[in-house]
Write a protein that holds these residues in place. Structure first.
Motif, PDB file in Angstrom:
ATOM      1  N   ALA A   1       0.866  -1.177   0.000  1.00 39.98           N
ATOM      2  CA  ALA A   1       0.000   0.000   0.000  1.00 39.98           C
ATOM      3  C   ALA A   1       0.901   1.225   0.000  1.00 39.98           C
ATOM      4  O   ALA A   1       1.509   1.537   1.010  1.00 39.98           O
ATOM      5  N   GLY A   2       1.011   1.908  -1.114  1.00 38.89           N
ATOM      6  CA  GLY A   2       1.903   3.054  -1.196  1.00 38.89           C
ATOM      7  C   GLY A   2       2.705   3.016  -2.481  1.00 38.89           C
ATOM      8  O   GLY A   2       2.552   2.132  -3.316  1.00 38.89           O
ATOM      9  N   ASN A   3       3.603   3.996  -2.633  1.00 38.63           N
ATOM     10  CA  ASN A   3       4.367   4.106  -3.871  1.00 38.63           C
ATOM     11  C   ASN A   3       5.518   3.104  -3.945  1.00 38.63           C
ATOM     12  O   ASN A   3       5.763   2.505  -4.984  1.00 38.63           O
ATOM     13  N   ALA A   4       6.256   2.961  -2.831  1.00 38.39           N
ATOM     14  CA  ALA A   4       7.458   2.120  -2.847  1.00 38.39           C
ATOM     15  C   ALA A   4       7.122   0.746  -2.278  1.00 38.39           C
ATOM     16  O   ALA A   4       6.955   0.580  -1.075  1.00 38.39           O
ATOM     17  N   ASN A   5       7.020  -0.241  -3.155  1.00 41.32           N
ATOM     18  CA  ASN A   5       6.676  -1.603  -2.744  1.00 41.32           C
ATOM     19  C   ASN A   5       7.652  -2.611  -3.346  1.00 41.32           C
ATOM     20  O   ASN A   5       7.264  -3.679  -3.808  1.00 41.32           O
ATOM     21  N   ASP A   6       8.936  -2.260  -3.322  1.00 35.98           N
ATOM     22  CA  ASP A   6       9.947  -3.119  -3.931  1.00 35.98           C
ATOM     23  C   ASP A   6      10.008  -4.486  -3.260  1.00 35.98           C
ATOM     24  O   ASP A   6      10.140  -5.509  -3.928  1.00 35.98           O
ATOM     25  N   HIS A   7       9.923  -4.514  -1.929  1.00 35.05           N
ATOM     26  CA  HIS A   7      10.066  -5.786  -1.230  1.00 35.05           C
ATOM     27  C   HIS A   7       8.928  -6.727  -1.589  1.00 35.05           C
ATOM     28  O   HIS A   7       9.165  -7.891  -1.948  1.00 35.05           O
ATOM     29  N   GLN A   8       7.700  -6.255  -1.493  1.00 38.99           N
ATOM     30  CA  GLN A   8       6.563  -7.116  -1.808  1.00 38.99           C
ATOM     31  C   GLN A   8       6.612  -7.573  -3.258  1.00 38.99           C
ATOM     32  O   GLN A   8       6.358  -8.739  -3.565  1.00 38.99           O
TER      33      GLN A   8
ATOM     34  N   PHE B   1      23.778  -1.619  -0.635  1.00 46.63           N
ATOM     35  CA  PHE B   1      23.791  -2.973  -0.094  1.00 46.63           C
ATOM     36  C   PHE B   1      22.382  -3.537  -0.260  1.00 46.63           C
ATOM     37  O   PHE B   1      21.427  -3.001   0.308  1.00 46.63           O
ATOM     38  N   ALA B   2      22.257  -4.610  -1.026  1.00 45.65           N
ATOM     39  CA  ALA B   2      20.936  -5.067  -1.453  1.00 45.65           C
ATOM     40  C   ALA B   2      20.632  -6.476  -0.994  1.00 45.65           C
ATOM     41  O   ALA B   2      21.449  -7.385  -1.145  1.00 45.65           O
ATOM     42  N   ASN B   3      19.428  -6.651  -0.459  1.00 41.97           N
ATOM     43  CA  ASN B   3      18.927  -7.958  -0.062  1.00 41.97           C
ATOM     44  C   ASN B   3      17.875  -8.461  -1.034  1.00 41.97           C
ATOM     45  O   ASN B   3      17.378  -9.574  -0.888  1.00 41.97           O
ATOM     46  N   ILE B   4      17.525  -7.626  -2.013  1.00 40.08           N
ATOM     47  CA  ILE B   4      16.583  -7.990  -3.066  1.00 40.08           C
ATOM     48  C   ILE B   4      17.210  -7.631  -4.400  1.00 40.08           C
ATOM     49  O   ILE B   4      18.100  -6.783  -4.464  1.00 40.08           O
ATOM     50  N   PRO B   5      16.783  -8.256  -5.499  1.00 37.56           N
ATOM     51  CA  PRO B   5      17.453  -8.041  -6.781  1.00 37.56           C
ATOM     52  C   PRO B   5      17.021  -6.789  -7.536  1.00 37.56           C
ATOM     53  O   PRO B   5      17.693  -6.390  -8.479  1.00 37.56           O
ATOM     54  N   GLN B   6      15.908  -6.157  -7.134  1.00 36.95           N
ATOM     55  CA  GLN B   6      15.419  -5.001  -7.876  1.00 36.95           C
ATOM     56  C   GLN B   6      14.951  -3.920  -6.925  1.00 36.95           C
ATOM     57  O   GLN B   6      14.577  -4.198  -5.779  1.00 36.95           O
ATOM     58  N   MET B   7      14.934  -2.663  -7.422  1.00 39.08           N
ATOM     59  CA  MET B   7      14.356  -1.568  -6.663  1.00 39.08           C
ATOM     60  C   MET B   7      13.794  -0.540  -7.632  1.00 39.08           C
ATOM     61  O   MET B   7      14.166  -0.519  -8.812  1.00 39.08           O
ATOM     62  N   ALA B   8      12.869   0.287  -7.132  1.00 38.38           N
ATOM     63  CA  ALA B   8      12.271   1.366  -7.913  1.00 38.38           C
ATOM     64  C   ALA B   8      11.623   0.871  -9.197  1.00 38.38           C
ATOM     65  O   ALA B   8      11.696   1.529 -10.232  1.00 38.38           O
ATOM     66  N   LYS B   9      10.999  -0.292  -9.137  1.00 35.92           N
ATOM     67  CA  LYS B   9      10.220  -0.879 -10.226  1.00 35.92           C
ATOM     68  C   LYS B   9      11.065  -1.308 -11.419  1.00 35.92           C
ATOM     69  O   LYS B   9      10.836  -2.358 -12.001  1.00 35.92           O
TER      70      LYS B   9
END
Length: 314
Positions: free
Chosen positions: A116-123, A218-226
């Motif tokens: 819920a919101g603009n930044a939902n990279d983790h989900q 430092f990244a724990n997920i492979p993508q960010m900012a869509k």
């Protein structure tokens, strides 16, 4: 973290599956003033769970009253045995919930996020199925966290991140792009404006060498900012390591080219480590899952993997 269920769900062979959970309480934490329609999403999830779950947990609706309140709400919710704490939010809200649950100590709490919101990279990068269905099925799994420490001794401050910690330009640009939701052309304009205002930072590594950097992520997920693909690593976020994406200082057009590459073909393989440490030479801003903070000059910054620190569902 203990994932033993209250009941003993069994498979067709009659053996116990320790990853299946039925929760005594489910807490939905949300910002009542969210621009991402969090109150309605939380209410819909609560109604769906009350209808679909094959058991009857206590379902709590917990609106936040101010910034940082989700940390306190999550810590209190995690004090209840066999609890599920759901953040109905973007990455920043989920960060508060994760830190609240971690502050509660060694509990059997499970966490989840409903975007819920603009930044939902983790989900977006970690979800395996719709959340309501996942809760009904009860399949949980462990997830690594990033553990950030700034300073030493009594002055040290520590935080957890579920997705990334960024110093320098790259996270600033990414969050600027994410907030706007503007389309490719306007997002590129935001990138150019960020470049125009940005100045590189100097740090000292543990071996004494100094570095002038444009970005250190430092990244724990492979993508960010869509759009930005940071790394090709497949096992995150449960391999006991995180990826280090370093942009040494260079001409701005070269950095822009790297940013464009991240949004098209991706940056490719990146170094994977369990610990990274450096010292700031001047104050430096950073972002933890999108939330902006600052580290003072002459401060030790340490990022460590916290393997399987959090139990999650969804």
């Amino acid at each position: 973290m203990d994932t033993t269920p209250t009941t003993d769900p069994t498979d067709s062979a009659g053996t116990t599956d320790p990853t299946v959970r039925r929760f005594d309480s489910i807490s939905l934490i949300f910002n009542p003033h969210s621009t991402g329609n969090a109150p309605d999403l939380a209410a819909k999830l609560a109604d769906q769970l009350a209808q679909d779950l094959p058991y009857t947990p206590e379902i709590r609706m917990l609106p936040t009253a101010h910034a940082g309140h989700a940390v306190d709400l999550a810590r209190e919710a995690a004090a209840t045995p066999n609890a599920l704490v759901v953040s109905v939010s973007g990455d920043g809200g989920y960060n508060e919930v994760v830190n609240g649950v971690m502050a509660a100590g060694n509990t059997d709490t499970v966490c989840a996020v409903l975007a819920a919101g603009n930044a939902n990279d983790h989900q977006r990068t970690t979800a395996r199925q719709p959340l309501a269905r996942a809760i009904a099925e009860g399949q949980v799994r462990d997830m690594d966290l990033l553990h950030l420490t700034t300073g030493n001794g009594r002055d040290a401050e520590a935080l957890y991140a579920h997705s990334y910690i960024g110093f320098g330009l790259t996270p600033v640009v990414a969050i600027d792009m994410e907030k706007g939701n503007k389309g490719a052309l306007k997002e590129m304009v935001s990138v150019v404006r960020s470049f125009a205002k940005f100045r590189p930072h100097r740090i000292t590594h543990t071996d004494g060498t100094r570095a002038k950097i444009d970005s250190l992520l430092f990244a724990n997920i492979p993508q960010m900012a869509k759009h930005a693909t940071l790394s090709e690593a497949e096992d995150r976020p449960a391999d006991g390591k995180f990826e280090v994406i370093l942009f040494p200082h260079t001409a701005k057009w070269r950095v822009l080219l790297k940013a464009f590459r991240a949004t098209t073909t991706g940056l490719g393989d990146q170094p994977s480590v369990a610990r990274y440490e450096f010292i700031t030479l001047k104050p430096i801003p950073y972002q933890v899952d999108g939330e902006v903070r600052s580290a003072p000059a002459n401060t030790t910054v340490r990022i460590e993997s916290a393997p399987s620190a959090l139990t999650v569902i969804g």
